[in-house]
Motif scaffolding. Structure first.
Motif, mmCIF file in Angstrom:
data_model
loop_
_atom_site.group_PDB
_atom_site.id
_atom_site.type_symbol
_atom_site.label_atom_id
_atom_site.label_comp_id
_atom_site.label_asym_id
_atom_site.label_seq_id
_atom_site.Cartn_x
_atom_site.Cartn_y
_atom_site.Cartn_z
ATOM 1 N N PRO A 29 0.508 -0.782 0.446
ATOM 2 C CA PRO A 29 -0.203 -0.315 0.116
ATOM 3 C C PRO A 29 1.481 1.279 -0.050
ATOM 4 O O PRO A 29 0.561 2.427 -0.261
ATOM 5 N N LYS A 30 2.515 0.792 0.234
ATOM 6 C CA LYS A 30 3.027 2.669 0.550
ATOM 7 C C LYS A 30 4.227 2.483 -0.927
ATOM 8 O O LYS A 30 4.366 3.807 -0.985
ATOM 9 N N SER A 31 3.772 1.773 -1.761
ATOM 10 C CA SER A 31 4.096 1.903 -3.396
ATOM 11 C C SER A 31 4.164 3.079 -3.665
ATOM 12 O O SER A 31 2.422 3.391 -3.974
ATOM 13 N N ASP A 32 4.950 3.648 -4.890
ATOM 14 C CA ASP A 32 4.289 4.590 -5.487
ATOM 15 C C ASP A 32 3.113 4.684 -6.236
ATOM 16 O O ASP A 32 2.111 5.622 -6.671
ATOM 17 N N GLU A 33 3.118 2.958 -7.135
ATOM 18 C CA GLU A 33 2.698 3.197 -7.852
ATOM 19 C C GLU A 33 1.119 3.234 -7.189
ATOM 20 O O GLU A 33 -0.029 3.329 -7.556
ATOM 21 N N VAL A 34 0.946 2.830 -5.759
ATOM 22 C CA VAL A 34 -0.629 2.176 -5.619
ATOM 23 C C VAL A 34 -1.001 3.907 -4.947
ATOM 24 O O VAL A 34 -1.533 3.417 -5.052
ATOM 25 N N CYS A 35 -0.240 4.625 -4.275
ATOM 26 C CA CYS A 35 -0.659 5.608 -3.604
ATOM 27 C C CYS A 35 -1.145 6.093 -5.101
ATOM 28 O O CYS A 35 -1.964 6.997 -4.679
ATOM 29 N N TYR A 36 -0.363 6.502 -6.231
ATOM 30 C CA TYR A 36 -0.741 7.290 -7.122
ATOM 31 C C TYR A 36 -2.598 6.891 -8.047
ATOM 32 O O TYR A 36 -3.205 7.570 -7.843
ATOM 33 N N LEU A 37 -2.751 5.663 -7.929
ATOM 34 C CA LEU A 37 -3.261 5.241 -8.147
ATOM 35 C C LEU A 37 -4.493 5.416 -6.982
ATOM 36 O O LEU A 37 -6.113 5.948 -7.677
ATOM 37 N N SER A 38 -4.630 5.387 -5.914
ATOM 38 C CA SER A 38 -5.452 5.676 -4.342
ATOM 39 C C SER A 38 -5.966 7.167 -5.283
ATOM 40 O O SER A 38 -6.963 7.702 -4.944
ATOM 41 N N ASP A 54 -14.233 6.996 4.946
ATOM 42 C CA ASP A 54 -13.548 7.812 5.360
ATOM 43 C C ASP A 54 -12.469 7.075 5.419
ATOM 44 O O ASP A 54 -10.942 7.852 4.962
ATOM 45 N N LYS A 55 -12.667 5.113 4.352
ATOM 46 C CA LYS A 55 -11.051 4.998 3.754
ATOM 47 C C LYS A 55 -11.418 5.072 2.444
ATOM 48 O O LYS A 55 -10.587 4.261 1.503
ATOM 49 N N PHE A 56 -12.298 5.338 2.092
ATOM 50 C CA PHE A 56 -12.614 5.680 0.569
ATOM 51 C C PHE A 56 -11.409 5.082 -0.581
ATOM 52 O O PHE A 56 -10.724 6.342 -0.724
ATOM 53 N N ARG A 57 -11.028 4.629 -0.873
ATOM 54 C CA ARG A 57 -10.087 3.740 -1.970
ATOM 55 C C ARG A 57 -8.809 4.448 -1.792
ATOM 56 O O ARG A 57 -7.566 4.783 -2.568
ATOM 57 N N ASN A 58 -8.342 4.074 -0.209
ATOM 58 C CA ASN A 58 -7.029 5.002 0.228
ATOM 59 C C ASN A 58 -6.497 3.794 -0.636
ATOM 60 O O ASN A 58 -6.537 2.297 -0.881
ATOM 61 N N PRO A 59 -4.834 3.936 -0.453
ATOM 62 C CA PRO A 59 -4.051 2.886 -0.622
ATOM 63 C C PRO A 59 -3.858 1.190 -0.221
ATOM 64 O O PRO A 59 -3.626 0.865 -0.727
ATOM 65 N N SER A 60 -4.845 1.077 0.793
ATOM 66 C CA SER A 60 -5.171 -0.243 1.725
ATOM 67 C C SER A 60 -6.055 -0.563 0.878
ATOM 68 O O SER A 60 -5.776 -2.274 0.585
ATOM 69 N N GLY A 61 -6.862 0.000 0.382
ATOM 70 C CA GLY A 61 -7.820 -0.420 -0.285
ATOM 71 C C GLY A 61 -7.794 -0.991 -1.765
ATOM 72 O O GLY A 61 -8.395 -1.844 -2.652
ATOM 73 N N VAL A 62 -6.496 0.208 -2.514
ATOM 74 C CA VAL A 62 -6.328 -0.406 -4.104
ATOM 75 C C VAL A 62 -5.677 -1.834 -3.250
ATOM 76 O O VAL A 62 -6.016 -2.758 -4.495
ATOM 77 N N ALA A 63 -4.334 -1.524 -2.964
ATOM 78 C CA ALA A 63 -4.286 -3.156 -2.353
ATOM 79 C C ALA A 63 -4.559 -4.501 -2.393
ATOM 80 O O ALA A 63 -4.132 -5.283 -2.901
ATOM 81 N N ARG A 64 -5.790 -3.975 -1.698
ATOM 82 C CA ARG A 64 -6.619 -5.136 -0.939
ATOM 83 C C ARG A 64 -7.158 -5.687 -2.416
ATOM 84 O O ARG A 64 -7.589 -6.680 -2.771
ATOM 85 N N LYS A 65 -7.472 -4.799 -4.002
ATOM 86 C CA LYS A 65 -8.045 -4.858 -4.814
ATOM 87 C C LYS A 65 -7.053 -5.773 -5.281
ATOM 88 O O LYS A 65 -7.968 -6.342 -6.630
ATOM 89 N N MET A 66 -5.376 -5.315 -5.406
ATOM 90 C CA MET A 66 -4.959 -6.271 -6.132
ATOM 91 C C MET A 66 -5.056 -7.512 -5.806
ATOM 92 O O MET A 66 -5.116 -8.180 -6.565
ATOM 93 N N VAL A 67 -4.667 -7.838 -4.741
ATOM 94 C CA VAL A 67 -5.305 -9.537 -4.104
ATOM 95 C C VAL A 67 -6.641 -9.887 -4.217
ATOM 96 O O VAL A 67 -6.136 -11.787 -4.818
#
Length: 114
Positions: A29-38, A54-67
């Motif tokens: 979730p801290k990667s540049d690519e995930v943060c950018y997409l978030s 309040d957590k809408f499409r945050n980096p953790s959510g984007v990374a979870r969608k990748m999983v």
């Protein structure tokens, strides 16, 4: 509202393209690519502000969608994820014709940026 709206096909497609381009390795979730997409997904007008949690499409959510998307990949052997039907459809489309899918995903991403 605590729960974010369901992911749209367009949102899933741009995350799937990132997963594909990372050789089917989901990113931190801290990667540049995930943060950018978030940031892109947060700035897009796909969902009205009043329905976003309040957590809408945050980096953790984007990374979870990748999983979740990786769990739809044929070579995946782990436990099932909480991904949905659209996740499977997107991965099937991506695997069927990666070049066309990535082109479409890039167009979607560009439309979200502009």
């Amino acid at each position: 509202m605590n729960r974010a709206p369901n992911w749209t096909y367009e949102e899933i497609a741009v995350v799937a393209a990132l997963l594909y381009r990372s050789n089917w390795k989901y990113l931190d979730p801290k990667s540049d690519e995930v943060c950018y997409l978030s940031r892109v997904l947060n700035n897009a007008s796909i969902h009205p502000l009043e329905v976003r949690g309040d957590k809408f499409r945050n980096p953790s959510g984007v990374a979870r969608k990748m999983v979740n998307l990786y769990a739809c990949y044929p070579e995946y052997t782990g436990a099932p994820s909480h991904g949905g039907k659209t996740d499977r459809i997107v991965v099937e489309e991506l695997l069927e014709d990666p070049e066309s899918f990535l082109e479409k995903a890039d167009e979607i991403l560009n439309s979200l940026i502009n």
